[in-house]
Write a protein that holds these residues in place. Structure first.
Motif, PDB file in Angstrom:
ATOM      1  N   ARG A  79      42.775  30.181   9.770  1.00 57.99           N
ATOM      2  CA  ARG A  79      42.038  31.415   9.503  1.00 57.99           C
ATOM      3  C   ARG A  79      42.280  32.470  10.572  1.00 57.99           C
ATOM      4  N   CYS A  97      43.802  36.093   9.820  1.00 57.06           N
ATOM      5  CA  CYS A  97      43.075  37.289  10.241  1.00 57.06           C
ATOM      6  C   CYS A  97      43.959  38.173  11.116  1.00 57.06           C
ATOM      7  N   VAL A 135      37.089  43.904   8.202  1.00 54.21           N
ATOM      8  CA  VAL A 135      36.077  43.162   7.440  1.00 54.21           C
ATOM      9  C   VAL A 135      36.350  41.664   7.544  1.00 54.21           C
ATOM     10  N   LEU A 136      37.611  41.269   7.412  1.00 51.59           N
ATOM     11  CA  LEU A 136      37.974  39.854   7.536  1.00 51.59           C
ATOM     12  C   LEU A 136      37.647  39.331   8.931  1.00 51.59           C
ATOM     13  N   ARG A 148      35.232  40.398  10.999  1.00 42.98           N
ATOM     14  CA  ARG A 148      33.785  40.209  11.114  1.00 42.98           C
ATOM     15  C   ARG A 148      33.307  39.006  10.321  1.00 42.98           C
ATOM     16  N   LYS A 149      33.898  38.785   9.166  1.00 38.84           N
ATOM     17  CA  LYS A 149      33.555  37.604   8.350  1.00 38.84           C
ATOM     18  C   LYS A 149      33.925  36.334   9.098  1.00 38.84           C
ATOM     19  N   THR A 199      31.526  35.685  11.981  1.00 34.96           N
ATOM     20  CA  THR A 199      30.251  35.202  11.460  1.00 34.96           C
ATOM     21  C   THR A 199      30.363  33.742  11.028  1.00 34.96           C
ATOM     22  N   ASP A 200      31.453  33.391  10.360  1.00 29.98           N
ATOM     23  CA  ASP A 200      31.655  32.007   9.922  1.00 29.98           C
ATOM     24  C   ASP A 200      31.757  31.049  11.107  1.00 29.98           C
TER      25      ASP A 200
END
Length: 113
Positions: A79, A83, A96-97, A99-100, A103-104
Motif C-alpha cells: 500500500r 500510495c 486522498v489516498l 490520508r486514507k 488513517t488505516d
C-alpha cells in the motif's frame, strides 16, 4: 492523526517523505519480523546489535513487532508503494489516498493494542 498531518503540512513536510519514512520502517519490521516468525522473542531481536534499531526506538519497535505480523507488514509495504506512485502521478487522488492510508495504519495499530 489530523493534527499530525496538519502540522506536517504547515512545516512543509511533503506527503511523499512521510511515505518513504514509513516504507523504511516497514522494511525494517519485515526483516525483524522474519526472525520473530522463526521463533525469536521480539525484544531480543530488537536489542541485538545487528537489528540496526536506535536504542531510543527499541521499545516502540518491539511494540510494533507485536502488532504487525508478516502478512500485515507485506500488505502495508504494498500500500505504501501504491500510495507513492499515486502521489507522483498527475491526475490521481494521491492526497486522498495518502490520508486514507494514514488513517488505516492508525486504525490497525489501535485495533491491535
Amino acid at each position: 492523526m489530523p493534527a499530525m498531518l496538519a502540522k506536517a503540512t504547515a512545516v512543509g513536510v511533503a506527503e511523499i517523505r512521510i511515505i518513504r519514512a514509513l516504507a523504511i520502517r516497514a522494511m525494517a519490521l519485515a526483516r525483524l519480523r522474519a526472525e520473530v516468525d522463526a521463533g525469536a522473542h521480539p525484544a531480543t531481536v530488537v536489542a541485538a546489535r545487528t537489528s540496526g534499531i536506535f536504542w531510543k526506538e527499541r521499545d516502540a519497535v518491539t511494540a510494533q513487532l507485536r502488532i504487525w505480523d508478516s502478512v500485515r507488514v507485506a500488505r502495508l509495504m504494498s500500500r505504501l508503494i501504491d500510495c507513492e506512485r499515486a502521489l507522483k502521478s498527475s491526475g490521481t487522488p494521491g492526497g486522498v489516498l495518502f490520508r486514507k492510508l494514514m488513517t488505516d495504519i492508525a486504525h490497525q495499530a489501535a485495533r491491535a493494542r
